[in-house]
Design an enzyme around this catalytic site. Structure first.
Site, PDB file in Angstrom:
ATOM      1  N   GLN A 164       6.307   0.552  14.243  1.00 37.13           N
ATOM      2  CA  GLN A 164       7.378   0.660  13.251  1.00 37.13           C
ATOM      3  C   GLN A 164       7.598  -0.600  12.405  1.00 37.13           C
ATOM      4  OE1 GLN A 164      11.301   2.639  14.275  1.00 37.13           O
ATOM      5  NE2 GLN A 164      11.965   0.543  13.994  1.00 37.13           N
ATOM      6  N   GLU A 206      13.176  -0.035   5.210  1.00 40.86           N
ATOM      7  CA  GLU A 206      13.814  -1.345   5.287  1.00 40.86           C
ATOM      8  C   GLU A 206      13.206  -2.336   4.310  1.00 40.86           C
ATOM      9  OE1 GLU A 206      14.276  -2.682   9.302  1.00 40.86           O
ATOM     10  OE2 GLU A 206      14.951  -0.732   9.980  1.00 40.86           O
ATOM     11  N   ASP A 243       8.062  -4.431  16.399  1.00 35.97           N
ATOM     12  CA  ASP A 243       8.870  -3.381  17.016  1.00 35.97           C
ATOM     13  C   ASP A 243       7.968  -2.154  17.094  1.00 35.97           C
ATOM     14  OD1 ASP A 243      10.597  -1.482  17.906  1.00 35.97           O
ATOM     15  OD2 ASP A 243      12.066  -1.681  16.283  1.00 35.97           O
ATOM     16  N   GLU A 286       9.196  -5.464  20.677  1.00 31.97           N
ATOM     17  CA  GLU A 286      10.358  -4.610  20.953  1.00 31.97           C
ATOM     18  C   GLU A 286       9.899  -3.198  21.308  1.00 31.97           C
ATOM     19  OE1 GLU A 286      13.285  -4.938  17.810  1.00 31.97           O
ATOM     20  OE2 GLU A 286      13.912  -2.856  18.083  1.00 31.97           O
ATOM     21  N   ASP A 313      15.420  -1.942  22.846  1.00 37.67           N
ATOM     22  CA  ASP A 313      16.277  -1.351  21.805  1.00 37.67           C
ATOM     23  C   ASP A 313      16.670   0.049  22.288  1.00 37.67           C
ATOM     24  OD1 ASP A 313      17.399  -0.213  19.547  1.00 37.67           O
ATOM     25  OD2 ASP A 313      15.606  -0.315  18.307  1.00 37.67           O
ATOM     26  N   LYS A 338      22.831  -3.772  18.335  1.00 37.03           N
ATOM     27  CA  LYS A 338      23.210  -3.018  17.142  1.00 37.03           C
ATOM     28  C   LYS A 338      24.583  -2.433  17.446  1.00 37.03           C
ATOM     29  CE  LYS A 338      18.591  -1.112  16.113  1.00 37.03           C
ATOM     30  NZ  LYS A 338      17.733   0.033  16.537  1.00 37.03           N
ATOM     31  N   ARG A 367      20.429  -1.635  11.047  1.00 37.94           N
ATOM     32  CA  ARG A 367      19.801  -0.335  11.220  1.00 37.94           C
ATOM     33  C   ARG A 367      18.909  -0.046  10.021  1.00 37.94           C
ATOM     34  NH1 ARG A 367      21.588   2.416  15.834  1.00 37.94           N
ATOM     35  NH2 ARG A 367      19.484   3.203  15.526  1.00 37.94           N
ATOM     36  N   SER A 368      18.116   1.006  10.130  1.00 41.71           N
ATOM     37  CA  SER A 368      17.269   1.353   8.985  1.00 41.71           C
ATOM     38  C   SER A 368      18.101   1.930   7.839  1.00 41.71           C
ATOM     39  CB  SER A 368      16.171   2.322   9.417  1.00 41.71           C
ATOM     40  OG  SER A 368      16.703   3.390  10.161  1.00 41.71           O
ATOM     41  N   LYS A 389      17.781  -9.798  12.930  1.00 45.20           N
ATOM     42  CA  LYS A 389      16.765  -8.875  12.396  1.00 45.20           C
ATOM     43  C   LYS A 389      17.465  -7.940  11.419  1.00 45.20           C
ATOM     44  CE  LYS A 389      13.947  -4.995  14.075  1.00 45.20           C
ATOM     45  NZ  LYS A 389      13.869  -3.965  15.126  1.00 45.20           N
TER      46      LYS A 389
END
Ligand code: 2PG
Ligand code: MG
Length: 433
Positions: A164, A206, A243, A286, A313, A338, A367-368, A389
């Protein structure tokens, strides 16, 4: 009446970076302070996350949030009116009690996190302090190291690559600002390379480039190339952070790497990643294995946890109890934080404290699906979390956060230091070729 008594809580529907509806909460205090905050939203969502309340039906693909907005304007506003905004923990406990569900499904984690963050902002405003300073109190400040996405894949880019996030970190930079300078050069170099090779498809959710790579390691090789083209030595000034978001391609007990045309069991997946750790200067990884593969995560952590940061995560979902359980396994050695994964500011802070007690690393993360809201930057500095991040180096919902961190670093001046490598202090991180 004190100046910090909550006199109004207002909810409204606003829009996020994917053009989806989200919840904004605005809190007004008796002394006149008024602040707002917006809930973000994920795409690669852990099954244990607190859930956003979405309306369903056909409107906006079922993603509307008018019920959650109604909860802010109704039950939440009615309950919080008259409360002291400085009592964050007790306010968050009240929200949790009002919701009464284990996954925040009744009020909606989107309604709760927007409110919880807006209360915090209002309390800081009433104290006439920037939020990070309000949280920091007398403790010394440190700027986090930015983890910045260069290539995006997985659920954020039509699954064009399985992994990702392909990210860079600049542990040798002397300041947050310098880390961003270096990252900007790498992002530019990566874009130029993509254009030259005809592989550029656009940018992922992102802001990272969305490339047409032939394999997952081709993306890693391209990242190495971009670092070098920008004038840096991979593994020296710049290192790689991944990630994997492995839960997204784990089905029926197997890892299905569509791009590589491979189906791997847990041990083979670990072996592939360990081979990458040996070949590339990866300092952080991640969700290397799926959230439901705790045994695999434990084996992976026992094998390489001494030399690489392993971030949970989907596996930990910003839950302090899960962090404590994972530390005992041991599975992972760092937590991704998060706030909307858990639903309140106080619970996110508890996850940070659990990580600290376990001598783990922690990363505050966006978050995305994001917005102009920059609360997480203040949380990272205010809670002394040394890694941040927020996605790539493009698109304003990302840049707003990097830019806010620059302002904070400037305001702190000589009263701050840059975290650099410290997140990994205590862990042996020598990269061996
Ligand atoms: C993640 C995040 C951010 P999402 O997996 O870490 O990159 O993605 O918000 O979609 O869960
Ligand atoms: Mg993740």
């Amino acid at each position: 009446m004190t100046a910090t008594e909550i006199v109004a809580v207002r909810g409204r529907r606003v829009w996020d970076s994917r053009g989806r509806p989200t919840v904004e909460a605005e809190v007004t205090l008796s002394g006149g302070a008024r602040r707002r905050a917006i809930a973000p939203a994920g795409a690669s969502v852990g099954s244990g996350e607190a859930v956003d309340l979405r309306d369903g039906g056909s409107r906006f693909g079922g993603a509307d949030v008018m019920k959650a907005v109604g909860n802010v304007n109704g039950a939440i506003a009615n309950t919080l009116r008259g409360r002291d905004a400085r009592d964050q923990k007790s306010i968050d406990d009240t929200l949790i009690a009002l919701d009464r569900t284990p996954d925040k499904a009744r009020l909606g984690a989107n309604a709760m996190i927007a409110t919880s963050m807006a209360v915090l902002h209002a309390a800081a405003a009433a104290a006439d302090m920037p939020l990070y300073a309000y949280l920091l109190g007398d403790r010394p400040a440190a700027m986090p190291i930015p983890e910045v996405q260069i290539f995006g894949g997985g659920a954020h880019a039509g699954r064009r690559v399985d992994i990702q996030d392909f990210m860079v970190v600049a542990p040798k930079a002397r300041s947050f600002a310098e880390a961003l300078d270096w990252t900007a050069e790498i992002y530019r170099a990566a874009g130029a390379m993509m254009r030259e090779t005809g592989r550029l498809q656009g940018v992922a959710d992102e802001g990272g480039f969305w490339p047409a790579f032939d394999s997952n390691t081709a993306a890693l090789d391209a990242l190495m190339g971009a670092i070098e083209r920008a004038g840096f030595t991979p593994g020296d000034e710049i290192s790689i952070s991944l990630d994997v978001a492995a839960s997204d391609f784990y089905r029926d007990g197997a890892y299905r790497l569509a791009l590589d045309g491979r189906v791997l069991d847990s041990d083979a997946m670990s072996a592939m990643l360990i081979d990458w750790l040996d070949r590339y200067p990866i300092v952080s990884i991640e969700d290397p294995l799926a959230e439901h593969d705790a045994a695999g995560l434990t084996r992976f952590t026992k094998a390489v946890g001494h030399r690489v940061q392993i971030v949970g995560d989907d596996f930990l979902v910003t839950d302090a109890a899960r962090v404590r359980r994972a530390a005992a396994m041991p599975a992972c050695n760092a937590v991704l934080v998060k706030p909307n994964q858990v639903g309140t500011v106080s619970e996110a802070k508890a996850a940070v404290e659990a990580a600290r007690a376990a001598r783990w690393g922690a990363i505050v993360s966006a978050r995305s699906g994001e917005t102009e809201d920059v609360t997480i930057v203040h949380l990272a500095v205010g809670w002394s979390v040394l890694q941040l991040k927020v996605g790539s180096f493009a698109r304003s919902e990302r840049m707003a956060k990097w830019n806010e961190a620059l302002r904070i670093e400037e305001a702190l001046g000589s009263r701050t230091r840059f975290a650099g490598f410290e997140p990994w202090r205590g862990q042996v991180l020598a990269f061996r070729k």
